[in-house]
Design an enzyme around this catalytic site. Structure first.
Site, PDB file in Angstrom:
ATOM      1  N   ASP A 284       8.778  94.794  70.299  1.00 13.99           N
ATOM      2  CA  ASP A 284       7.478  95.217  69.819  1.00 13.99           C
ATOM      3  C   ASP A 284       6.470  94.136  70.219  1.00 13.99           C
ATOM      4  O   ASP A 284       6.842  92.998  70.505  1.00 13.99           O
ATOM      5  CB  ASP A 284       7.485  95.426  68.304  1.00 13.99           C
ATOM      6  CG  ASP A 284       6.484  96.489  67.867  1.00 13.99           C
ATOM      7  OD1 ASP A 284       5.503  96.705  68.597  1.00 13.99           O
ATOM      8  OD2 ASP A 284       6.672  97.091  66.794  1.00 13.99           O
ATOM      9  N   GLU A 631      -5.049 104.857  56.511  1.00 14.96           N
ATOM     10  CA  GLU A 631      -3.618 104.555  56.618  1.00 14.96           C
ATOM     11  C   GLU A 631      -3.260 104.392  58.090  1.00 14.96           C
ATOM     12  O   GLU A 631      -3.776 105.106  58.947  1.00 14.96           O
ATOM     13  CB  GLU A 631      -2.772 105.660  55.978  1.00 14.96           C
ATOM     14  CG  GLU A 631      -2.898 107.037  56.602  1.00 14.96           C
ATOM     15  CD  GLU A 631      -1.891 108.034  56.055  1.00 14.96           C
ATOM     16  OE1 GLU A 631      -0.875 107.609  55.475  1.00 14.96           O
ATOM     17  OE2 GLU A 631      -2.118 109.241  56.220  1.00 14.96           O
TER      18      GLU A 631
END
Length: 881
Positions: A284, A631
């Site tokens: 990542d 979100e």
């Protein structure tokens, strides 16, 4: 002379290729230049070619190829390439593309075949855009063929901001949907086509689902073997062993004290050795730097040590620049060049598999034209997937569908006229989006619709945007120009147009625009504000790092210095139809960039006044919920109920509860359209609405899909891929990864607001008593379930048959587990015999005695119906011996 020989060599290669394409058998002289340049020979295997090219690289060149932004090696014909590309629900961050519903919405379709078709469309657009970029010599980020999707983490807790990127809380549903994504992107392994269409990436391996705010230091520890094998690993195993997924992304967090990107247990023992994965493992973004960075894991003393450990553990590609330290690591004896070669070989082979070293004439996908991008057929599919994703949560007194002949309908709410909300996150840019307000007006007429924003998401002040009153050179919106320096100087790297209030956020390595740096960049936004009436308005801006605002050349807001995100307002007295030149300048020095601005009215919300303004309506549609501006991934948002992209509670924001209650008190039929990427705890239906429709973040055609359901032009059949809990108090601690604490329908023993697999229809269905092909099977054998399903209504519709299995000899295991599903369309009054196969793996559960997933002899129970709710499921026994 040298040029002459190069010409002869090139001519010879083309001559050979000509006969190869005709099927001729050419015998090459082993001493010829062609034999020496084996990597250029398309008749050889990808492994052979990659091995040959590897042998020609220097150590420094090898290391340069191991970072996502690879510079290329000109002397060997290796073009620059950035491995980082996104396609979560359409080709993302690369300009024009069809935007499908967010992943959680497509999970709600319970239709893996339709999802595979969707991602075949997405890969068509990906190839078309790649072909166009290559012809233009553009090689920077988001222009390639390696897509870091799907996100197959388990959505174990609805507070996780990135849960909307997943396929829900169930391992089996996630596995099947993830597999559909991979096959749609890469092409079927059995197709016989030589090259891969694109490459998919299963992420984030493996125990990863928040919190966002501490993901760079969080350690998912003390995870039971049961939870690891029964919940967190199955989808990854399926995509590796059944889907031949070409990439796996290791997660930010640690797992039992080791960062996931250097975990021997996850990467070596399980992924490589047990499952036989031989593809690329990519970190990542910035995850390797977390190994040694202050405030993060800090498990390693230096970049060299971190890089060496990650590569030895099997992480081939670094999203970031930490792997540049591998040169130093080799000199210090922390890693050998031979160990580096393993990773570089896999990286080179992947590029051969995609046809990146071969002539376009040999790679059929190179012929896909740009005209397929957001073509009518693709927009039609986006509409279909949005329709299929709609979940009807309640429908008291058959409030829905609404009658199109109603005199007036009021449309209210923060999501009613918001096109950006439709796109969610990790999105592309459609040419046009159909807002929910647009969709409703198209079903009626503008004269029949009263629009009122009503309220914002969480604040009891409401900001009424006047962004549509900006025009520049006759075009609505702002001209935007970007530079890869902080001085707004030199040659611009991007010029674009923004027609909606910008909400840029660099979290998760998101670039503001293609070609723009993540850090050390600047931007200028220019337009003219032409107010429709004389009044006082507010220009609102928030950003990290620096920004300033000019009105007619006068600086009215200045935060021209480095610092965390700050919000500023400036009140302006404006005169109707007078032009005001607005310029916003911005720069980002370091960290996660963010910028948003708008102009409009900021007023205190008066609930009664809103109700008064819509008193003439015969019915009210409130479009609320939340959005990806609240979100998402590691965001800077800190508002009531939200923290860093996650939520601190799951209740519907208070301001929306009050708004709904006031509207309900009017006595008019009230429909609540809920837009969300996760579960929302809602008040009782009688308090807030007469009908509720969950629309998720439905993509560019979402407004039409919502209107189709509201007015009966489409019969909803979506099912919840997550449990809707009644309250935040139903949830264990967010950082507790143990499933037996009551997480998801598989372990939750309370009463949910709406259960997993739930969804209503305008039709009704009846199930006959099912029969098993064999009620007793040997361990390792399969069986099938046969039933008769009938549409007992006068409206054609679809039912989602769900098959659950309960292991009766395992008291510590899940209450029940989904093991099959099928979406079935039936005309009014029609019935069908349906057969659903249950493979041997349907009865595979964790065996605490062996510590493995196994099919154990004993008694099982098969449960079937249109939901996971026990009271509506029928049961049939099965014995395995």
């Amino acid at each position: 002379m040298r040029r002459f020989f190069c010409f002869l060599f090139t001519a010879r290669v083309h001559f050979c290729l000509f006969f190869l394409l005709l099927g001729a058998s050419i015998v090459l002289n082993p001493m010829s230049s062609t034999a020496q340049e084996a990597y250029k020979n398309p008749s050889l295997s990808f492994d052979e070619r990659a091995q040959d090219l590897l042998s020609k690289l220097t150590l420094e060149e090898k290391i340069s190829l191991m970072c996502n932004n690879s510079p290329g090696v000109e002397r060997l014909g290796i073009r620059p390439y950035d491995w980082w590309n996104e396609a979560l629900h359409g080709v993302a961050r690369a300009g024009k593309a069809t935007v499908f519903p967010q992943a959680i919405g497509m999970a709600a379709t319970f239709d893996d075949q339709a999802l595979k078709e969707t991602f075949s469309i997405i890969s068509d657009e990906a190839r078309a855009k790649y072909n166009d970029f290559q012809k233009s010599g553009l090689y920077s980020g988001y222009k390639g063929l390696t897509f870091w999707t799907p996100n197959i983490n388990i959505f174990r807790d609805p507070r996780w901001g990135r849960g909307m990127e997943t396929y829900g809380e169930d391992p089996y549903l996630t596995s099947r949907m993830g597999l559909a994504v991979v096959r749609g992107l890469q092409g079927e392994p059995s197709s016989g086509i030589k090259y891969d269409k694109t490459h998919a990436c299963a992420k984030h391996y493996a125990v990863h689902s928040g919190p966002e705010w501490n993901r760079h230091s969080f350690d998912a520890k003390n995870i039971s073997l049961r939870d690891l094998n029964e919940t967190y690993l199955p989808a990854f195993k399926t995509l590796v062993t059944e889907g031949d997924v070409k990439e796996v992304m290791c997660a930010y967090n640690s797992f039992d004290g080791e960062p996931c990107c250097s975990s021997d247990r996850l990467l070596v023992n399980i992924l490589r050795n047990e499952w036989g994965f031989d593809g690329i493992v990519v970190s990542d973004c910035g995850a390797i730097a977390d190994f040694y960075r202050d405030g993060a894991h800090k498990t390693h003393p230096s970049a060299a040590a971190a890089s060496a450990d990650a590569v030895v553990s099997g992480t081939d590609l670094n999203c970031g620049g930490t792997y540049h330290a591998l040169n130093d690591a080799v000199k210090k004896g922390l890693i050998t060049e031979k160990e580096i070669d393993k990773s570089v070989f896999r990286l080179l082979r992947a590029r051969f598999e995609l046809g990146m070293f071969d002539d376009d004439a040999l790679v059929g996908y190179s012929q896909i034209p740009y005209s397929v991008v957001e073509c009518n057929a693709h927009k039609t599919k986006a509409l279909e997937m949005a329709q299929k994703s709609m979940v009807l949560l309640s429908n008291k007194n058959n409030t829905l569908p609404l009658n199109k002949k109603l005199r007036k309908i009021a449309v209210i709410g923060p999501n009613a006229n918001d096109s950006v909300m439709l796109w969610a996150n990790y999105n592309g840019t459609p040419t046009k989006s159909v807002t929910i307000l647009d969709g409703i007006i198209a079903k009626l007429s503008p004269e029949q619709v009263i629009y009122e924003k009503g309220c914002d998401y969480v604040s009891d002040r409401v900001f009424q945007s006047y962004f549509d009153q900006f025009k520049f050179n006759g075009k609505s919106g702002f001209k935007a120009t970007f530079w890869n320096n902080k001085e707004l100087a030199g040659e611009a790297v991007a010029n674009t147009w923004i027609s909606t209030p910008p909400a840029y956020n660099g979290g998760g390595g998101t670039r503001f625009e293609p070609n723009v740096n993540l850090e050390d960049f600047s931007a200028r936004f220019e337009s003219e504000f032409i107010p429709q009436k004389s009044e006082k308005v507010v220009f609102r801006i928030e950003g990290d790092d620096a920004y300033r605002v000019f009105v007619d050349g006068k600086e009215v807001i200045s935060e021209w210095n480095n610092g965390a995100s700050r919000l500023r307002d400036c009140e302006l007295s404006v005169v109707k139809n007078q032009k005001y030149k607005i310029v916003v300048e911005y720069y980002q020095a370091g960290g996660d960039a963010s910028l948003r601005f708008d102009i409009g009215l900021d007023t205190q919300l008066d609930y009664n006044a809103v109700v008064e303004r819509v008193k003439d309506a015969d019915a009210i549609i409130f479009v609320g919920g939340i959005s990806a501006s609240l979100e998402g991934e590691e965001m800077g948002v800190k508002l009531p109920g939200f923290n860093g992209g996650d939520r601190t509670d799951i209740e519907l924001p208070k301001v929306q509860k009050k708004m709904l209650s006031a509207l309900k008190a009017s006595g008019k039929p009230l429909v609540f359209v809920l837009c969300t990427g996760s579960a929302i705890a809602l008040p009782e239906e009688k308090e807030i609405s007469d009908a509720m429709l969950c629309a998720w973040y439905p993509g560019q055609e979402g407004g039409e899909a919502v209107a189709d359901v509201l007015f009966g032009d489409y019969n909803p059949a979506g099912r919840l891929p997550i449990t809707f809990y009644a309250a935040s108090s139903d949830l264990p601690d967010f950082e507790d990864y143990n499933m037996n604490e009551g997480r998801t329908y598989r372990y939750f023993k309370g009463k949910p607001l709406f259960p997993f697999g739930y969804g209503m229809s305008y039709s009704t269905f009846s199930y006959s008593k099912a029969k098993l092909d064999r009620a007793k099977i040997r361990k390792g054998e399969s069986t099938s379930l046969k039933l008769y399903l009938k549409n007992t209504n006068k409206v054609a519709g679809e039912e989602v048959i769900q098959i659950y299995v309960r292991n009766l000899q395992d008291a510590e295991g899940p209450i029940k587990s989904l093991r099959a599903f099928k979406r079935v369309a039936l005309e009014k009054g029609e019935g069908k015999f349906i057969t659903i196969d249950l493979s041997a793996s349907s009865f595979e559960f964790f065996n605490p005695m062996s510590g493995k997933m196994e099919v154990r002899p004993g008694e099982y129970e098969i449960l079937y119906g249109g939901t996971s709710d026990e009271q509506y499921l029928k049961k049939i026994p099965l014995v395995v011996y």
